[in-house]
Design a protein around this motif. Structure first.
Motif, short mmCIF file in Angstrom:
data_model
loop_
_atom_site.label_atom_id
_atom_site.label_comp_id
_atom_site.label_asym_id
_atom_site.label_seq_id
_atom_site.Cartn_x
_atom_site.Cartn_y
_atom_site.Cartn_z
N LEU B 4 0.84 -1.19 0.00
CA LEU B 4 0.00 0.00 0.00
C LEU B 4 0.88 1.25 0.00
CD1 LEU B 4 -3.08 0.07 0.01
CD2 LEU B 4 -3.03 0.35 2.49
N LEU B 5 1.95 1.20 0.79
CA LEU B 5 2.84 2.36 0.87
C LEU B 5 3.56 2.59 -0.45
CD1 LEU B 5 4.07 4.62 2.61
CD2 LEU B 5 5.80 3.01 3.40
N LYS B 39 6.58 9.58 6.93
CA LYS B 39 5.91 8.29 7.14
C LYS B 39 4.68 8.10 6.26
CE LYS B 39 5.28 8.88 11.62
NZ LYS B 39 5.99 10.16 11.94
N ARG B 40 4.19 9.18 5.66
CA ARG B 40 2.94 9.15 4.88
C ARG B 40 1.82 8.59 5.76
NH1 ARG B 40 5.46 12.30 1.29
NH2 ARG B 40 6.93 11.19 -0.03
N PHE B 41 1.82 9.01 7.01
CA PHE B 41 0.94 8.40 7.99
C PHE B 41 -0.54 8.66 7.69
CE2 PHE B 41 -0.76 8.19 12.42
CZ PHE B 41 -0.61 6.81 12.54
N ARG B 42 -0.87 9.90 7.31
CA ARG B 42 -2.27 10.23 7.06
C ARG B 42 -2.83 9.50 5.84
NH1 ARG B 42 0.84 13.16 9.37
NH2 ARG B 42 0.38 14.31 11.29
N PRO B 43 -2.12 9.53 4.70
CA PRO B 43 -2.61 8.72 3.57
C PRO B 43 -2.74 7.24 3.91
CG PRO B 43 -0.79 10.14 2.88
CD PRO B 43 -0.93 10.32 4.35
N MET B 44 -1.78 6.72 4.69
CA MET B 44 -1.83 5.28 5.01
C MET B 44 -3.02 4.95 5.91
SD MET B 44 0.38 3.79 3.25
CE MET B 44 0.50 2.18 4.00
N LEU B 45 -3.32 5.84 6.85
CA LEU B 45 -4.52 5.63 7.68
C LEU B 45 -5.75 5.54 6.78
CD1 LEU B 45 -3.99 8.14 10.63
CD2 LEU B 45 -4.26 5.65 10.85
N MET B 46 -5.86 6.50 5.87
CA MET B 46 -7.04 6.54 4.99
C MET B 46 -7.12 5.29 4.11
SD MET B 46 -8.06 9.09 1.98
CE MET B 46 -7.92 7.70 0.88
N VAL B 50 -9.89 2.11 3.66
CA VAL B 50 -10.49 1.75 2.36
C VAL B 50 -10.23 0.28 2.05
CG1 VAL B 50 -10.47 2.21 -0.13
CG2 VAL B 50 -10.26 4.11 1.48
N LYS B 51 -9.00 -0.15 2.33
CA LYS B 51 -8.61 -1.54 2.07
C LYS B 51 -9.52 -2.51 2.83
CE LYS B 51 -4.72 -4.52 3.13
NZ LYS B 51 -3.60 -4.51 4.07
N SER B 52 -9.97 -2.11 4.02
CA SER B 52 -10.73 -3.03 4.88
C SER B 52 -12.12 -3.33 4.35
CB SER B 52 -10.84 -2.44 6.28
OG SER B 52 -11.79 -1.38 6.29
#
Lengths: 286, 286
Positions: B4-5, B39-46, B50-52
């Motif tokens: 994903l990252l 870390k791209r933390f905010r995009p990864m949270l989002m 979505v992935k779930s």
């Protein structure tokens, strides 16, 4: 037209951004420059187009008109910062970084930029319309529009630009947001795409005309006012410095005539509504 | 999670803001801080949310994830300005006002703020979803969120806040954008409103936890590193200064436990997806 303006002014005063917290003055600072006045030219352009077709949507369009004013106001606040124009006054009031501090001026600008999109996203208009409005404002008010114009204006402050570069600068810095204001009115009014584009292109001419007029007025004033240095003006990238005063006047005359001719080609309602707002501006350099 | 990252990193590199003009470096400056990592933390949270549920929408969600990163990056660029943190380095690179000039840093920040909304408005998602995303980002990233937090942080830099004021500061400055990232994933995934709110509230706890952890890590490092002045730290409004190191650790432990407990209550797909991203962070202060 006066009615439309006072409708907008009332709406603005009742919808100033609020932020009630323990910060001693941030909420006041958010409102200061919005209350300071100005012509409200961009909201009025938009509302005039709405009035010409779906006049009933005027009330629902007020948050969008306010969003345009927020975006324009943020750009003035940031332009006035010490790193850019370092201006002490704006519309007769102290600039925010003078009255408060630079942090406040930067953050109020940032807040108004973001809040413009919040206002549009919450307007009582269809989702299709709101999305098109946000596309239009974010494109013309951002990287492809106002921002790159401002970046070029600052970078080339003391270097002479070619005429096509100077036009690029002012089309991006000023004309695109004026063009977007007209187009956003057309989006709300659900005018067809061809009319939307025609209004947009008319706005580009109009924005360029206003810039040339401003340059002419600046020059005329500075030569009349004794004791005012004109050194800054002569190093500025202005149409007067590039074309001479007569050349700039000739360009303005031609562009004014073109604008009047284009106005004639719009449908009667649209023509009437825009003429009421614009005719006094189009020939103001004479 | 690595997939994903790297999907996001590829998308970012292929969609850097462009602005090809005769300005010598504005286009480079627009991209510098986005390419600098993080870390791209905010995009990864989002994207994890979505992935779930609607994993098929991940590709269509990438512009929204990028919009989140643009908004976060603009806030860092403006925070680093001379009037605020006056920082020379960010993520190991020169800050924009150091590498270029202050005008560029202000305008790149402004451009990324506006462009975040342009990206979302142009994403291949339904208009309903795009409008909800823009409402969420503009509210949490603006006056009611990040901006007022930053304004309070700057104003009270050398004045001791009460604990509830310190929490208000960090909830607004940091936690609300983290909470919005989770909620935006839920909006795209079309989770019901209750789940959206639950994810949002979880994000507020998470954001607060990260802030307390940062304060603990700052304190631990500064006491280990010989020669580093701690004067700045002791005047800073941090949880360690207010609660003491042990008190802050206790708060972090409690909040970490609460976060882990909340994670347990999510549906299995959501729980799994978030655990993969979050578990390593939740206990990092220990």
């Amino acid at each position: 037209m006066k009615e439309l303006l006072s409708l907008f002014e009332d709406y603005l005063l009742n919808n100033l951004p609020n932020s009630k917290t323990f910060h001693p003055y941030f909420e006041a600072a958010l409102a200061d420059m919005l209350k300071a006045g100005g012509k409200r030219f961009r909201p009025m352009l938009m509302l005039s187009v709405v009035k010409s077709n779906k006049g009933l949507l005027i009330r629902n369009s007020l948050p969008v008109a306010l969003g345009l004013e927020f975006l324009h106001t943020y750009s003035l606040i940031h332009d006035d910062l010490p790193a850019m124009d370092n201006a002490d006054l704006r519309r007769g009031f102290q600039t925010l970084h003078k009255k408060y501090d630079e942090v406040t001026a930067i953050l109020v600008g940032d807040a108004l930029n973001t809040q413009a999109f919040n206002l549009i996203s919450n307007a009582s208009l269809s989702n299709d319309i709101r999305i098109d409005l946000i596309k239009c404002l974010s494109s013309n008010g951002g990287i492809d529009g106002m921002i790159i114009g401002q970046a070029i204006d600052c970078y080339f402050e003391n270097q002479k630009l070619e005429l096509n570069q100077l036009e690029f600068l002012h089309i991006h810095k000023t004309a695109k947001l004026i063009a977007a204001s007209l187009k956003m009115g057309a989006i709300i009014s659900e005018y067809d795409l061809q009319t939307q584009e025609k209004l947009y292109n008319f706005g580009i001419d109009l924005g360029l005309l206003f810039q040339i007029q401003d340059d002419i007025i600046d020059e005329t004033c500075s030569s009349l006012e004794a004791g005012k240095t004109t050194q800054n003006d002569s190093s500025k990238n202005s149409f007067v410095n590039l074309l001479g005063l007569d050349g700039a006047k000739k360009s303005a005359d031609e562009l004014a005539l073109e604008c009047i001719n284009i106005l004639e080609t719009f449908d009667s309602n649209l023509k009437e509504s825009l003429e009421e707002l614009l005719l006094k501006y189009i020939n103001r350099h004479k």
